[in-house]
Structures are given as structure tokens and as C-alpha cells.
Motif scaffolding. Structure first.
Motif, short mmCIF file in Angstrom:
data_model
loop_
_atom_site.label_atom_id
_atom_site.label_comp_id
_atom_site.label_asym_id
_atom_site.label_seq_id
_atom_site.Cartn_x
_atom_site.Cartn_y
_atom_site.Cartn_z
N CYS A 356 22.13 -15.61 -56.04
CA CYS A 356 21.44 -16.12 -54.94
C CYS A 356 22.15 -16.61 -53.81
N VAL A 357 21.22 -16.47 -52.54
CA VAL A 357 22.08 -17.37 -51.50
C VAL A 357 21.73 -18.85 -51.63
N LEU A 358 22.61 -19.71 -51.95
CA LEU A 358 22.72 -21.06 -52.08
C LEU A 358 22.46 -21.99 -50.80
N TYR A 359 22.90 -21.60 -49.63
CA TYR A 359 22.90 -22.18 -48.36
C TYR A 359 23.54 -21.58 -47.36
N THR A 360 23.14 -21.79 -46.19
CA THR A 360 23.80 -21.22 -45.01
C THR A 360 24.15 -22.12 -43.91
N GLU A 361 25.21 -21.91 -43.27
CA GLU A 361 25.94 -22.78 -42.00
C GLU A 361 25.79 -22.36 -40.89
N HIS A 362 25.35 -23.05 -39.92
CA HIS A 362 25.18 -22.47 -38.49
C HIS A 362 25.99 -23.12 -37.52
N GLU A 363 26.85 -24.22 -37.89
CA GLU A 363 27.44 -24.79 -36.79
C GLU A 363 28.36 -23.97 -35.92
N SER A 365 28.12 -20.68 -34.14
CA SER A 365 27.31 -19.38 -34.07
C SER A 365 27.88 -18.06 -34.17
N GLU A 366 29.17 -18.08 -33.74
CA GLU A 366 29.93 -16.87 -33.83
C GLU A 366 30.42 -16.51 -35.18
N LYS A 367 30.31 -17.37 -36.25
CA LYS A 367 30.79 -17.16 -37.38
C LYS A 367 30.04 -17.91 -38.60
N PRO A 368 28.61 -17.57 -38.67
CA PRO A 368 27.87 -18.38 -39.55
C PRO A 368 28.22 -17.87 -41.08
N LEU A 369 27.83 -18.90 -41.74
CA LEU A 369 28.66 -18.70 -43.06
C LEU A 369 27.23 -18.82 -44.17
N ILE A 370 27.54 -17.66 -45.07
CA ILE A 370 26.45 -17.35 -46.42
C ILE A 370 27.37 -17.79 -47.42
N ASN A 371 26.75 -18.68 -48.18
CA ASN A 371 27.41 -19.22 -49.41
C ASN A 371 26.48 -18.67 -50.65
N ILE A 372 27.15 -17.74 -51.41
CA ILE A 372 26.60 -17.13 -52.60
C ILE A 372 26.89 -17.81 -53.98
N GLU A 373 25.87 -18.01 -54.74
CA GLU A 373 26.35 -18.28 -56.09
C GLU A 373 25.95 -17.25 -57.11
N THR A 395 31.74 -17.07 -50.38
CA THR A 395 31.33 -17.53 -48.83
C THR A 395 31.70 -15.99 -48.02
N PHE A 396 30.85 -15.74 -47.45
CA PHE A 396 30.78 -14.43 -46.46
C PHE A 396 30.27 -15.03 -45.00
N ARG A 410 20.11 -13.66 -36.36
CA ARG A 410 20.03 -15.07 -36.80
C ARG A 410 20.02 -15.12 -38.24
N ILE A 411 20.83 -15.85 -38.74
CA ILE A 411 20.70 -16.28 -40.28
C ILE A 411 19.89 -17.34 -40.69
N ARG A 412 18.87 -17.18 -41.58
CA ARG A 412 17.92 -18.08 -41.78
C ARG A 412 18.35 -19.25 -42.66
N ARG A 413 17.83 -20.25 -42.78
CA ARG A 413 18.17 -21.45 -43.79
C ARG A 413 17.64 -21.04 -44.86
N VAL A 414 18.12 -21.76 -46.09
CA VAL A 414 17.50 -21.50 -47.34
C VAL A 414 17.03 -22.82 -48.03
N VAL A 415 15.92 -22.88 -48.30
CA VAL A 415 15.23 -24.17 -48.99
C VAL A 415 14.91 -23.84 -50.40
N PRO A 416 14.92 -25.11 -51.20
CA PRO A 416 14.72 -24.90 -52.60
C PRO A 416 13.05 -25.31 -52.91
N ALA A 417 12.70 -24.73 -54.04
CA ALA A 417 11.39 -24.96 -54.55
C ALA A 417 11.35 -25.97 -55.65
N THR A 418 12.46 -26.10 -56.20
CA THR A 418 12.39 -26.76 -57.40
C THR A 418 13.49 -28.14 -57.10
#
Length: 446
Positions: A356-363, A365-373, A395-396, A410-418
Motif C-alpha cells: 500500500c501507499v503509506l504516505y506521501t511527501e510534497h515538500e 515539488s520537483e521531487k515528491p516522495l511516495i512511501n510504500i509498505e 521510497t520512490f 500532482r501526487i495525492r495525499r493518503v489518509v487512513p480509515a482505521t
């Protein structure tokens, strides 16, 4: 840049697309007859594992076929990093078939296959360090306990020769840390430090082959200032690993209520009022992918268990796919964070690998980060049980050339449901933040 394959201690890697047993010279090493690779019990063969088996000394034969009534090593020896140092060479510039075996769609080296090779080489180095040169004793079994970190520093071309160099840099009572560097240079005479494309640290533990208990390993005596510094840094990491898990869990349970509630509040909007949810965010559960497989005999290592490099390869491929589907553009791998091998995986096990995509970072903008678990579960339907064997954090970012073609990307933010998902996100974010705040400059083998 072409490396010299005749350098002492450098093992050349050749393609496995042709039958290696057709060449009679492969059956002989230093004038001594050797058992063909096909007869070794570890059947997970790749260009690197084949090359390592052909050059492994008699020590490895003793590991697989110990003398009857062999006793454990009596007296521990003192080794230097130089004695375990090993390098392998990929002749991509001249071996077309080998190049095709490692090529990805973007004309770079397949990272998943490289992770396999790193694990195989690290295992060879750990056995080298533990050998006692006594044919009457039994060697300990060495298994991958964890991967401290793997960091990609620059793209790795599949058209230029590649070298991996590694050695033992630290030992505890029954554990060994091995550091590896992937070296590639496209410019003649360039500095070695500028040629390091990837770094990795593997931790192995020794077990007595009969009792299964922890076995002591040879001592390590660093010689150079760099080796001494590496030893001190590894010692500090070992002490940190022993205490950080409990401390991090307590911190999340006692002091993170507000952050937890904020994350859950956003997730509840998606669950309760989806039409009003932020279109720049997505629920964590909607980013998930999964693979399942039955572990086959061809994937086992010399101890009969599933090869750790194979597990890392499969986890990476699923993480890459998850990042690709999530971003909508071709991802670019940056690093693997600390990985613990919690339990062995056996032939015949039903393995479920979930990502899953655990969370993303947008600080940036030229190199947004995608953290995968990625979590690997050993599932036993007969027993109605499921245990975690490995958890990986990749990390990608997005490949620059792909991003340049899509101005509105644009990379979307990831939010939890639980609450469980929210705790996982916060724990991972804090772990990554801790790594960044240290700002440590790693020093690698010369």
C-alpha cells in the motif's frame, strides 16, 4: 568505464542464458575437481549465484556436507575486513546476453535483480568471515536477519560495466554486518566516491547447524581509519536497534493523540461523506495491491529455506507497481529502509505479499516522495494461521522525464480509515523523520 576483470579477488559474472555445464573448465577451480552447480542443494540460480558458487572455496562444501560427528569451532579467530572483502564484476559493455538479463524498460539495471545479487554476495562474505580453515569442524548456519538500509545514489546504466564490492564491517557475539557498494562510472579517471551508485548494509546471524542456538562468530579487527569508523558507526546502529522499537511504540501510544485524531478525522469524511471528500487525497486501502504464490523448491537457498534475495525481489516488483498505479507516471526508486526478516519462509509455504501507499511527501515539488509498505505473510490454510515474515518500506519519486511531460502532475495525499492504519502512518513518518534529522554522512569502503 571498463573495469579490469583480472583484478585480485574480483569475480566475473557471466550470462546464464547458455548452459554453464557445457564448459569443462567450469568443473575445475585451481586445478581441483568441483561438483557441478546443478548438484548443489540451493537451486535458486542467477548469473551472480552461479559465479559465486564456482569460486567458493572448500569451506562452502564443508558447510553443505559437514564431516560426521563434526564439532563446533573451538577457538574464535580474529579476521580483518580485508580478508572477507569480495567483489563481483558485470561486463555489461561486452556481454550482450548478460545485459539483456538485467535490462529494465528504461535501459537501466533492474533493481529487483540487483537486490537478489546483493543478498547473495553478502551471504558469501559472511561465510568467509566465519570460516576457521579447519576441515574437522562444522560451520554455523548464517541467515539474513535484517537489511539496515539500501540507498540508490544515481541511476545505474545497463550499458556500462558494473562492480559490487563488499566486506564485513562489524561483528557482535553471533551477528555480522556486511556493507556493499555498487560502483559504476561513465567517466575515465573519476573519483571512486563519485562512482558509488548504491549502498547497502546487511546483517546476518549465526546459528549452530545442529542445535539451532546462537553461535559465536570470529572477531573483527579493523585496520584502516575508515574501517575503524565504519565499525564504530555499525556498533552505534546495533545499540539503537535494540532499544528503539519499544520507545517508538510508547511515544505513539502516549503522545500522538492529536495527530492520530487529525488523520482519522480526514479519513472519516471519505467513509461517511465521500461526495464531500478532498479530491487531492485518497484512502490508504484504495492504494493496495497483492500477490500470492506457493514457494517452490527452485527458490530455496543452501539451507533449504526460501532465498531472502528472492523475497526482496518480489517485494520490490510489487512496490514499484503500487507506486506506478498510484502516481500514474513511471516511478523512480530511491531507497529501502530497515528490513527485519522475522521468520524463515519454507518451500511449500503459501506466501501473500500485500502493498500500500503509506504516505506521501510534497515538500519538494520537483521531487515528491511516495512511501510504500510491503508486508509478506506466511499463510497456513490447514492451521488457519497467518504470520508476518517480512515488512519492507520502499521510497520512490517520479522519473523526471515522465514528470516533465505532464505539467499538471500532482501526487495525492493518503489518509487512513482505521486507527491501525493511522498508527502505521505516524510510526513510519516518525521513523523517516528521525533518519533525516540525524543528517549522518555515511562513509563507505574505499
Amino acid at each position: 568505464m571498463e573495469f579490469n576483470s583480472s583484478s585480485p579477488g574480483t569475480i566475473p559474472v557471466v550470462s546464464t542464458m547458455t548452459n554453464p555445464f557445457d564448459n569443462n573448465s567450469l568443473a575445475c577451480v585451481n586445478g581441483q575437481a568441483r561438483k557441478p552447480i546443478a548438484f548443489w542443494p540451493g537451486m535458486y540460480h542467477s548469473p551472480v549465484t552461479n559465479a559465486l558458487w564456482e569460486t567458493r572455496p572448500k569451506t562452502f562444501e564443508r558447510l553443505l556436507d559437514p564431516p560426521k560427528d563434526a564439532t563446533p569451532q573451538g577457538e574464535l579467530l580474529t579476521r580483518t575486513p580485508r580478508q572477507s572483502r569480495t567483489s563481483i564484476l558485470y561486463g555489461f559493455s561486452t556481454d550482450y546476453i548478460l545485459r539483456e538479463q538485467y535490462r529494465d524498460p528504461w535501459n537501466e539495471v533492474r533493481i529487483g535483480k540487483l537486490l537478489e545479487d546483493l543478498d547473495a554476495l553478502a551471504g558469501t562474505i559472511s561465510v568467509k568471515h566465519c570460516s576457521d580453515d579447519d576441515s574437522t569442524t562444522r560451520l554455523p548456519l548464517l541467515v539474513t536477519a535484517s537489511v539496515d538500509k539500501i540507498v540508490l545514489k544515481k541511476p545505474i546504466s545497463v550499458n556500462v560495466d558494473l562492480k559490487i564490492v563488499g566486506s564485513a564491517i562489524w561483528v557482535g557475539r553471533s551477528s555480522i554486518e556486511v556493507q556493499l557498494e555498487v560502483i559504476q562510472s561513465t567517466k575515465e579517471g573519476s573519483d571512486t566516491s563519485d562512482s558509488v551508485a548504491l549502498t547497502a548494509n546487511f546483517i546476518f546471524v549465526a546459528r549452530d547447524s545442529k542445535t539451532g542456538k546462537a553461535a559465536p562468530v570470529n572477531r573483527l579487527s579493523p585496520e584502516t581509519e575508515t574501517e575503524k569508523l565504519l565499525f564504530e558507526e555499525a556498533e552505534a546502529r546495533s545499540k539503537l536497534r535494540k532499544r528503539k522499537n519499544v520507545e517508538e511504540k510508547k511515544e505513539i501510544q502516549n503522545g500522538e493523540v492529536n495527530r492520530l485524531e487529525a488523520l482519522l478525522a480526514e479519513g472519516r469524511i471519505f467513509c461517511d461523506m465521500p461526495a464531500l471528500a478532498d479530491r487531492n487525497s485518497i484512502l490508504l486501502r484504495d492504494t493496495c495491491l497483492e500477490n500470492s504464490l506457493i514457494c517452490q523448491p527452485q527458490q530455496r537457498n543452501i539451507h533449504g529455506r526460501i532465498f531472502g534475495g528472492f523475497l526482496m525481489h518480489r517485494a520490490f516488483e510489487l512496490a514499484f507497481s503500487t507506486a506506478y498505479v498510484f502516481a500514474g507516471l513511471v516511478p523512480y526508486f530511491l531507497e529501502v529502509d530497515h528490513v527485519d526478516f522475522l521468520r524463515p519462509v519454507d518451500v511449500g509455504d503459501f506466501l501473500r505479499i500485500k502493498s500500500c501507499v503509506l504516505y506521501t511527501e510534497h515538500e519538494n515539488s520537483e521531487k515528491p516522495l511516495i512511501n510504500i509498505e510491503v508486508v509478506a505473510h506466511v499463510t497456513r490454510p490447514e492451521l488457519r494461521s497467518s504470520e508476518v515474515s517480512n515488512t519492507f518500506h520502499f521510497t520512490f519519486t517520479v522519473r523526471p522525464e515522465a514528470k516533465a511531460k505532464n505539467n499538471g502532475f500532482r501526487i495525492r495525499r493518503v489518509v487512513p480509515a482505521t486507527e491501525e492504519e493511522a498508527c502505521s502512518i505516524l510510526e513510519r513518518m516518525d521513523a523517516d523523520s528521525m533518519q533525516s534529522s540525524k543528517g549522518k554522512k555515511r562513509r563507505y569502503l574505499a
